[in-house]
Design a protein around this motif. Sequence first.
Motif, PDB file in Angstrom:
ATOM      1  N   HIS A 103     -16.081  23.216 -20.004  1.00 50.69           N
ATOM      2  CA  HIS A 103     -17.361  23.712 -20.532  1.00 50.69           C
ATOM      3  C   HIS A 103     -18.477  22.694 -20.309  1.00 50.69           C
ATOM      4  CE1 HIS A 103     -19.945  26.010 -23.348  1.00 50.69           C
ATOM      5  NE2 HIS A 103     -20.405  24.812 -23.667  1.00 50.69           N
ATOM      6  N   LEU A 104     -18.197  21.426 -20.603  1.00 56.92           N
ATOM      7  CA  LEU A 104     -19.210  20.382 -20.430  1.00 56.92           C
ATOM      8  C   LEU A 104     -19.593  20.212 -18.962  1.00 56.92           C
ATOM      9  CD1 LEU A 104     -17.811  17.684 -22.908  1.00 56.92           C
ATOM     10  CD2 LEU A 104     -19.748  19.242 -23.287  1.00 56.92           C
ATOM     11  N   ALA A 131     -19.546  22.460 -16.690  1.00 63.28           N
ATOM     12  CA  ALA A 131     -20.282  23.632 -16.212  1.00 63.28           C
ATOM     13  C   ALA A 131     -21.683  23.730 -16.810  1.00 63.28           C
ATOM     14  CB  ALA A 131     -19.498  24.901 -16.546  1.00 63.28           C
ATOM     15  N   ASP A 132     -21.967  22.935 -17.824  1.00 58.16           N
ATOM     16  CA  ASP A 132     -23.260  22.999 -18.509  1.00 58.16           C
ATOM     17  C   ASP A 132     -24.206  21.928 -17.957  1.00 58.16           C
ATOM     18  OD1 ASP A 132     -25.402  23.188 -20.180  1.00 58.16           O
ATOM     19  OD2 ASP A 132     -24.305  22.752 -22.043  1.00 58.16           O
ATOM     20  N   PRO A 133     -25.242  22.323 -17.245  1.00 58.01           N
ATOM     21  CA  PRO A 133     -26.160  21.315 -16.675  1.00 58.01           C
ATOM     22  C   PRO A 133     -26.936  20.549 -17.743  1.00 58.01           C
ATOM     23  CG  PRO A 133     -27.023  23.544 -16.368  1.00 58.01           C
ATOM     24  CD  PRO A 133     -25.632  23.690 -16.894  1.00 58.01           C
ATOM     25  N   GLU A 134     -26.929  21.038 -18.981  1.00 51.93           N
ATOM     26  CA  GLU A 134     -27.652  20.374 -20.064  1.00 51.93           C
ATOM     27  C   GLU A 134     -26.800  19.327 -20.792  1.00 51.93           C
ATOM     28  OE1 GLU A 134     -30.867  20.917 -20.559  1.00 51.93           O
ATOM     29  OE2 GLU A 134     -30.771  22.291 -18.848  1.00 51.93           O
ATOM     30  N   THR A 135     -25.554  19.150 -20.378  1.00 46.25           N
ATOM     31  CA  THR A 135     -24.678  18.177 -21.042  1.00 46.25           C
ATOM     32  C   THR A 135     -25.275  16.775 -20.977  1.00 46.25           C
ATOM     33  OG1 THR A 135     -22.664  19.435 -20.605  1.00 46.25           O
ATOM     34  CG2 THR A 135     -22.396  17.083 -21.000  1.00 46.25           C
ATOM     35  N   LYS A 162     -19.422  16.612 -27.767  1.00 44.63           N
ATOM     36  CA  LYS A 162     -20.804  16.363 -27.350  1.00 44.63           C
ATOM     37  C   LYS A 162     -21.489  15.270 -28.150  1.00 44.63           C
ATOM     38  CE  LYS A 162     -23.302  20.020 -26.327  1.00 44.63           C
ATOM     39  NZ  LYS A 162     -23.952  21.361 -26.396  1.00 44.63           N
TER      40      LYS A 162
END
Length: 208
Positions: A80-81, A83-87, A201
């Motif tokens: 999930h992290l 795949a998330d560009p906002e991580t 996170k």
Amino acid sequence: MKRHLAIAALIAAPVLAPAVSHAQTMDGHDMMSGDHAMMHGTDMAGHEAMMSDTQPGGAGDAITEPGQSAFAAIQEIVAHLLADPETDWGRVDIEALRQHLIDMDNVTLHARVSESDSPGGARFEAISDDPAVTASIRAMVPAHVATMNGVEGWTMSAEEIPGGSALTVTGADAQKIRALGFIGILTVGAHHQAHHLAIAKGDAMHGH
């Protein structure tokens, strides 16, 4: 003249017989070769199908079991992290998630739990002689109460006791509370997934 022809026929006959026999042998060999080729082709097809199950791009790509539940939970969060560009990789703390999963494992599998009826619900005492398990119990039970008090209309309270913690849960349906028991109560609300992501996170305190 007739005698010469008869002798010639006798001489020729043995020569022709082996020729026919050889032809039959050759035909038989050809048929055997065909059968062998067919069988070999079938074996090869089965072998190729088997190999495709273990090669990238084959049917083996459908295999999903990573072999260990805590590893699977971490793998899901990491995917999930990634795949998330906002991580925010400066805050990510996968080790904190691993420690939390250790607490969950200790409480789920290694705590000794006793139950007693309370008016409108039950009191659950989770304890252990192992200091690590005791620490896990004391990390999870109060944190669960702080997060989930009021869910399902239940009132929850926690207190520290020798070797662990006590969890008291009361509500309108005491039978449901008693049937779920200690570990069932901890699962209600499906909040752990979001909590795990928050821990990874760096957005949540380690504990519950």
